[in-house]
Design a protein around this motif. Structure first.
Motif, PDB file in Angstrom:
ATOM      1  N   LEU A 410       0.855  -1.194   0.000  1.00  0.00           N
ATOM      2  CA  LEU A 410       0.000   0.000   0.000  1.00  0.00           C
ATOM      3  C   LEU A 410       0.889   1.242   0.000  1.00  0.00           C
ATOM      4  O   LEU A 410       1.794   1.368   0.840  1.00  0.00           O
ATOM      5  CB  LEU A 410      -0.906   0.027   1.232  1.00  0.00           C
ATOM      6  CG  LEU A 410      -2.045  -0.982   1.267  1.00  0.00           C
ATOM      7  CD1 LEU A 410      -2.769  -0.899   2.598  1.00  0.00           C
ATOM      8  CD2 LEU A 410      -3.017  -0.765   0.116  1.00  0.00           C
ATOM      9  N   GLN A 411       0.658   2.133  -0.958  1.00  0.00           N
ATOM     10  CA  GLN A 411       1.374   3.419  -0.975  1.00  0.00           C
ATOM     11  C   GLN A 411       0.551   4.447  -0.215  1.00  0.00           C
ATOM     12  O   GLN A 411      -0.614   4.689  -0.512  1.00  0.00           O
ATOM     13  CB  GLN A 411       1.624   3.887  -2.407  1.00  0.00           C
ATOM     14  CG  GLN A 411       2.299   5.247  -2.476  1.00  0.00           C
ATOM     15  CD  GLN A 411       2.739   5.622  -3.872  1.00  0.00           C
ATOM     16  OE1 GLN A 411       3.156   4.775  -4.642  1.00  0.00           O
ATOM     17  NE2 GLN A 411       2.629   6.884  -4.206  1.00  0.00           N
ATOM     18  N   LEU A 412       1.199   5.086   0.786  1.00  0.00           N
ATOM     19  CA  LEU A 412       0.502   6.062   1.634  1.00  0.00           C
ATOM     20  C   LEU A 412       0.747   7.497   1.187  1.00  0.00           C
ATOM     21  O   LEU A 412      -0.156   8.322   1.225  1.00  0.00           O
ATOM     22  CB  LEU A 412       0.961   5.908   3.093  1.00  0.00           C
ATOM     23  CG  LEU A 412       0.857   4.499   3.694  1.00  0.00           C
ATOM     24  CD1 LEU A 412       1.257   4.528   5.155  1.00  0.00           C
ATOM     25  CD2 LEU A 412      -0.524   3.912   3.524  1.00  0.00           C
ATOM     26  N   SER A 433       6.139   0.961  11.477  1.00  0.00           N
ATOM     27  CA  SER A 433       5.483   0.025  10.563  1.00  0.00           C
ATOM     28  C   SER A 433       5.619   0.408   9.099  1.00  0.00           C
ATOM     29  O   SER A 433       5.399  -0.437   8.221  1.00  0.00           O
ATOM     30  CB  SER A 433       3.994  -0.077  10.914  1.00  0.00           C
ATOM     31  OG  SER A 433       3.388   1.196  10.878  1.00  0.00           O
ATOM     32  N   ALA A 434       5.964   1.644   8.776  1.00  0.00           N
ATOM     33  CA  ALA A 434       6.062   2.083   7.382  1.00  0.00           C
ATOM     34  C   ALA A 434       7.462   1.796   6.831  1.00  0.00           C
ATOM     35  O   ALA A 434       8.434   1.683   7.582  1.00  0.00           O
ATOM     36  CB  ALA A 434       5.743   3.565   7.268  1.00  0.00           C
ATOM     37  N   ARG A 435       7.524   1.697   5.483  1.00  0.00           N
ATOM     38  CA  ARG A 435       8.804   1.510   4.790  1.00  0.00           C
ATOM     39  C   ARG A 435       8.926   2.570   3.708  1.00  0.00           C
ATOM     40  O   ARG A 435       7.976   2.782   2.946  1.00  0.00           O
ATOM     41  CB  ARG A 435       8.900   0.106   4.190  1.00  0.00           C
ATOM     42  CG  ARG A 435       9.077  -0.970   5.252  1.00  0.00           C
ATOM     43  CD  ARG A 435       9.208  -2.340   4.667  1.00  0.00           C
ATOM     44  NE  ARG A 435       7.962  -2.816   4.082  1.00  0.00           N
ATOM     45  CZ  ARG A 435       7.641  -4.088   3.919  1.00  0.00           C
ATOM     46  NH1 ARG A 435       8.476  -5.031   4.316  1.00  0.00           N
ATOM     47  NH2 ARG A 435       6.508  -4.436   3.353  1.00  0.00           N
ATOM     48  N   ILE A 436      10.089   3.192   3.636  1.00  0.00           N
ATOM     49  CA  ILE A 436      10.284   4.316   2.724  1.00  0.00           C
ATOM     50  C   ILE A 436      11.382   3.957   1.726  1.00  0.00           C
ATOM     51  O   ILE A 436      12.406   3.362   2.107  1.00  0.00           O
ATOM     52  CB  ILE A 436      10.693   5.599   3.514  1.00  0.00           C
ATOM     53  CG1 ILE A 436       9.602   5.973   4.530  1.00  0.00           C
ATOM     54  CG2 ILE A 436      10.936   6.750   2.560  1.00  0.00           C
ATOM     55  CD1 ILE A 436       9.831   5.432   5.904  1.00  0.00           C
ATOM     56  N   VAL A 449       6.307   6.596   0.799  1.00  0.00           N
ATOM     57  CA  VAL A 449       5.973   5.961   2.073  1.00  0.00           C
ATOM     58  C   VAL A 449       5.018   4.805   1.803  1.00  0.00           C
ATOM     59  O   VAL A 449       3.943   5.000   1.217  1.00  0.00           O
ATOM     60  CB  VAL A 449       5.335   6.977   3.041  1.00  0.00           C
ATOM     61  CG1 VAL A 449       5.082   6.317   4.382  1.00  0.00           C
ATOM     62  CG2 VAL A 449       6.230   8.193   3.209  1.00  0.00           C
ATOM     63  N   THR A 450       5.397   3.567   2.179  1.00  0.00           N
ATOM     64  CA  THR A 450       4.594   2.375   1.918  1.00  0.00           C
ATOM     65  C   THR A 450       4.281   1.662   3.218  1.00  0.00           C
ATOM     66  O   THR A 450       4.873   1.941   4.267  1.00  0.00           O
ATOM     67  CB  THR A 450       5.327   1.420   0.966  1.00  0.00           C
ATOM     68  OG1 THR A 450       6.524   0.935   1.616  1.00  0.00           O
ATOM     69  CG2 THR A 450       5.707   2.129  -0.323  1.00  0.00           C
ATOM     70  N   PHE A 451       3.364   0.687   3.111  1.00  0.00           N
ATOM     71  CA  PHE A 451       2.907  -0.040   4.293  1.00  0.00           C
ATOM     72  C   PHE A 451       2.520  -1.447   3.871  1.00  0.00           C
ATOM     73  O   PHE A 451       1.888  -1.654   2.838  1.00  0.00           O
ATOM     74  CB  PHE A 451       1.698   0.660   4.934  1.00  0.00           C
ATOM     75  CG  PHE A 451       1.178  -0.034   6.161  1.00  0.00           C
ATOM     76  CD1 PHE A 451       1.718   0.236   7.404  1.00  0.00           C
ATOM     77  CD2 PHE A 451       0.156  -0.968   6.078  1.00  0.00           C
ATOM     78  CE1 PHE A 451       1.243  -0.401   8.534  1.00  0.00           C
ATOM     79  CE2 PHE A 451      -0.325  -1.602   7.203  1.00  0.00           C
ATOM     80  CZ  PHE A 451       0.226  -1.311   8.443  1.00  0.00           C
ATOM     81  N   LEU A 474      -6.327   9.743   3.388  1.00  0.00           N
ATOM     82  CA  LEU A 474      -5.417  10.116   2.298  1.00  0.00           C
ATOM     83  C   LEU A 474      -5.622   9.271   1.048  1.00  0.00           C
ATOM     84  O   LEU A 474      -5.056   9.563   0.005  1.00  0.00           O
ATOM     85  CB  LEU A 474      -3.961   9.988   2.768  1.00  0.00           C
ATOM     86  CG  LEU A 474      -3.572  10.822   4.002  1.00  0.00           C
ATOM     87  CD1 LEU A 474      -2.134  10.542   4.389  1.00  0.00           C
ATOM     88  CD2 LEU A 474      -3.754  12.309   3.725  1.00  0.00           C
ATOM     89  N   GLY A 475      -6.418   8.184   1.158  1.00  0.00           N
ATOM     90  CA  GLY A 475      -6.688   7.345  -0.008  1.00  0.00           C
ATOM     91  C   GLY A 475      -5.530   6.441  -0.385  1.00  0.00           C
ATOM     92  O   GLY A 475      -5.036   6.518  -1.511  1.00  0.00           O
ATOM     93  N   PRO A 476      -5.036   5.555   0.506  1.00  0.00           N
ATOM     94  CA  PRO A 476      -3.966   4.627   0.120  1.00  0.00           C
ATOM     95  C   PRO A 476      -4.424   3.711  -1.006  1.00  0.00           C
ATOM     96  O   PRO A 476      -5.600   3.334  -1.081  1.00  0.00           O
ATOM     97  CB  PRO A 476      -3.709   3.840   1.421  1.00  0.00           C
ATOM     98  CG  PRO A 476      -4.299   4.663   2.503  1.00  0.00           C
ATOM     99  CD  PRO A 476      -5.457   5.396   1.900  1.00  0.00           C
ATOM    100  N   TRP A 477      -3.500   3.309  -1.886  1.00  0.00           N
ATOM    101  CA  TRP A 477      -3.871   2.445  -3.002  1.00  0.00           C
ATOM    102  C   TRP A 477      -2.821   1.363  -3.172  1.00  0.00           C
ATOM    103  O   TRP A 477      -1.648   1.531  -2.859  1.00  0.00           O
ATOM    104  CB  TRP A 477      -4.061   3.243  -4.282  1.00  0.00           C
ATOM    105  CG  TRP A 477      -2.894   4.067  -4.713  1.00  0.00           C
ATOM    106  CD1 TRP A 477      -2.530   5.278  -4.234  1.00  0.00           C
ATOM    107  CD2 TRP A 477      -1.913   3.741  -5.715  1.00  0.00           C
ATOM    108  NE1 TRP A 477      -1.411   5.738  -4.849  1.00  0.00           N
ATOM    109  CE2 TRP A 477      -1.003   4.827  -5.778  1.00  0.00           C
ATOM    110  CE3 TRP A 477      -1.712   2.672  -6.573  1.00  0.00           C
ATOM    111  CZ2 TRP A 477       0.064   4.847  -6.646  1.00  0.00           C
ATOM    112  CZ3 TRP A 477      -0.642   2.691  -7.447  1.00  0.00           C
ATOM    113  CH2 TRP A 477       0.227   3.761  -7.490  1.00  0.00           C
ATOM    114  N   ALA A 478      -3.300   0.211  -3.650  1.00  0.00           N
ATOM    115  CA  ALA A 478      -2.441  -0.954  -3.806  1.00  0.00           C
ATOM    116  C   ALA A 478      -1.461  -0.748  -4.953  1.00  0.00           C
ATOM    117  O   ALA A 478      -1.802  -0.157  -5.986  1.00  0.00           O
ATOM    118  CB  ALA A 478      -3.292  -2.196  -4.049  1.00  0.00           C
TER     119      ALA A 478
END
Length: 492
Positions: A410-412, A433-436, A449-451, A474-478
């Motif tokens: 998921l991109q935040l 928990s996030a990965r950048i 920023v991803t999750f 923010l509308g995260p999307w796959a």
């Protein structure tokens, strides 16, 4: 509709009816389906539920509209989910981009758009033309599902399809029945109440609330204290009369006070001003007279100092105290010039230089004040430098590269500098928990920023509900890991 409990899924008869009708009209052809309902009727939940359980046999694309999105961003979100490795121009229409990417290949696509009433008119026309082209292309089956609030998109669709044989298909979301509302509240609201009193309170309010999923869910969030205060006032006629009397008396008193303040003569302030001016003038006259009197010659023979000696004397013993020291005229002139230059532009006051020692003292005081100002400026600069925030996050490029390209994340957010990334992580409390990772876009470095890490696009979309509510807005999307790996390699 956001239930708030991921392990609990409840499909009621009215919801199943809407989902089955959408599935029926989109199974054997290409159509534009408009699903509308009042605010709080569960449109968002129905849209995501349809993608999860009712159209597994088709490729899926989801667009969650927000007011701050541009038409280029919305096109990009749609096209990135159509094919695996998309190559497109965000300024081209959706019809042209999909036509180039598919290039005659077979296509079975379901495009779901939530809050479709926020779509720009240009993009709405492009989606209608996409459905029209799919109807005339034998190898294409494209269904566009628009979920919107009631009476906000119907007129725009009528203008788009005016004069054409084919029309959009309208499906309404009806309110829940009394039995469904009771079942819904018991399973998803009363069941999770913290105390027995809360459960009784929620059951009593179900019959007085609109039979909409959002309204029923909100019953579990209302404060008991507010309800008690309202009940104590409304159940007491004497209290109502007393409250009304107090309000009337307060309004009458305020009206009287405003009238009294507005009728005060304006010349009172003028008289006061004139009186103050006259006092100020008298005070100035007294000061001028005092200054003039100081300028008149006085007999100061009694203040003549002791005799001057020609050689400098350092007063180290009691016998040498009281003797005067001759200061060279060049030193006096330089001190006087420094004093005049430092006080240029200020109002001059008549002063009487009595001796050379007073000049030296004034210069010493000015130098001390200058040193104090410099010390204060240095302290301010040190405090400002200490307030700079510290970057604590680390890049996860290698960690993301190690994940299989068949998975999804998921991109935040996408940000342009490290400070913005740190503020985003601190604001939403997701740094652990996030990965950048870094990506190159239009010649500039971006921080993405991803999750999470998911096996399918459906599970990735379903995981959006596990994120904090501030991040969900923010509308995260796959996003496919193939795209992530390519963006990481672009920085190298």
């Amino acid at each position: 509709m956001s239930i708030g409990h991921d392990l609990t899924v409840l499909e009621l008869e009215s919801q199943i009816d809407v989902l089955s009708r959408v599935q029926f009209v989109s199974r054997f052809g290409s159509n534009l389906v408009h699903v509308e309902g009042v605010k709080g009727s569960g449109k968002s939940w129905l849209a995501q539920r349809y993608l999860e359980k009712w159209c597994d046999d088709a490729n899926q694309a989801l667009l969650m509209c927000h007011p701050n999105q541009s038409i280029q961003q919305q096109r990009g979100i749609i096209l990135k989910q159509v094919v695996r490795d998309p190559l497109f121009n965000e300024f081209d229409t959706v019809v042209d981009s999909i036509g180039r990417m598919l290039a005659g290949e077979k296509c079975n696509l379901v495009l779901v758009i939530d809050d479709a009433h926020l779509l720009p008119p240009e993009l709405l026309s492009e989606l209608w033309l996409l459905v029209q082209k799919a109807q005339s292309t034998p190898s294409w089956q494209i269904n566009v599902l628009l979920f919107s609030e009631a009476n906000k998109l119907a007129s725009a669709l009528s203008r788009v399809s005016y004069g054409q044989e084919n029309k959009p298909i309208d499906i309404d979301i009806a309110p829940l029945s009394e039995e469904e509302a009771a079942t819904f509240s018991e399973m998803l609201v009363v069941r999770f109440a913290s105390s027995r009193e809360d459960k009784v309170r929620i059951r009593n309010l179900v019959g007085k609330t609109k039979r909409l999923p959002a309204e029923l869910i909100a019953l579990g969030e209302k404060k008991v204290e507010r309800r008690v205060i309202i009940r104590s006032v409304t159940h007491s006629p004497v209290g109502i009369l007393a409250l009304a009397s107090l309000l009337l008396l307060g309004s009458a008193g305020g009206y009287w006070w405003l009238n009294q303040s507005s009728t005060v003569p304006t010349f009172t302030s003028v008289d006061t001003t004139l009186e103050n001016d006259s006092k100020l003038a008298l005070d100035m006259d007294e000061r001028i007279d005092s200054a003039i009197s100081h300028l008149e010659p006085e007999d100061d023979s009694h203040t003549i100092p002791p005799d001057v000696i020609d050689t400098p004397v350092i007063a180290e013993t009691s016998a040498e105290e009281g003797k005067r020291v001759i200061v060279p005229s060049e030193l006096v002139d330089s001190l006087v010039s420094d004093s005049a230059a430092s006080t240029q532009g200020e109002q001059e006051e008549p002063t009487k230089i009595e001796n050379e020692d007073s000049i030296t003292a004034s210069n010493v005081m000015r130098k001390a004040e200058g040193n104090n100002a410099k010390d204060k400026a240095q302290d301010n600069s040190v405090s400002k430098s200490e307030s700079v925030s510290t970057i604590t996050f680390t890049l996860a490029n290698e960690e993301l590269k190690a994940i299989s390209d068949k998975r999804y994340i998921l991109q935040l957010a996408a940000l342009t500098n490290e400070e913005a990334v740190q503020e985003f992580l601190d604001e939403h409390k997701i740094e652990k928990s996030a990965r950048i990772y870094q990506a190159l876009r239009n010649g500039s470095i971006w921080y993405i920023v991803t999750f999470g890490d998911y096996a399918s696009i459906s599970s990735a979309r379903g995981a959006v509900q596990t994120l904090p509510s501030s991040v969900q807005t923010l509308g995260p999307w796959a996003k496919s890991l193939v795209q992530v790996h390519r963006e990481i390699d672009s920085v190298k």
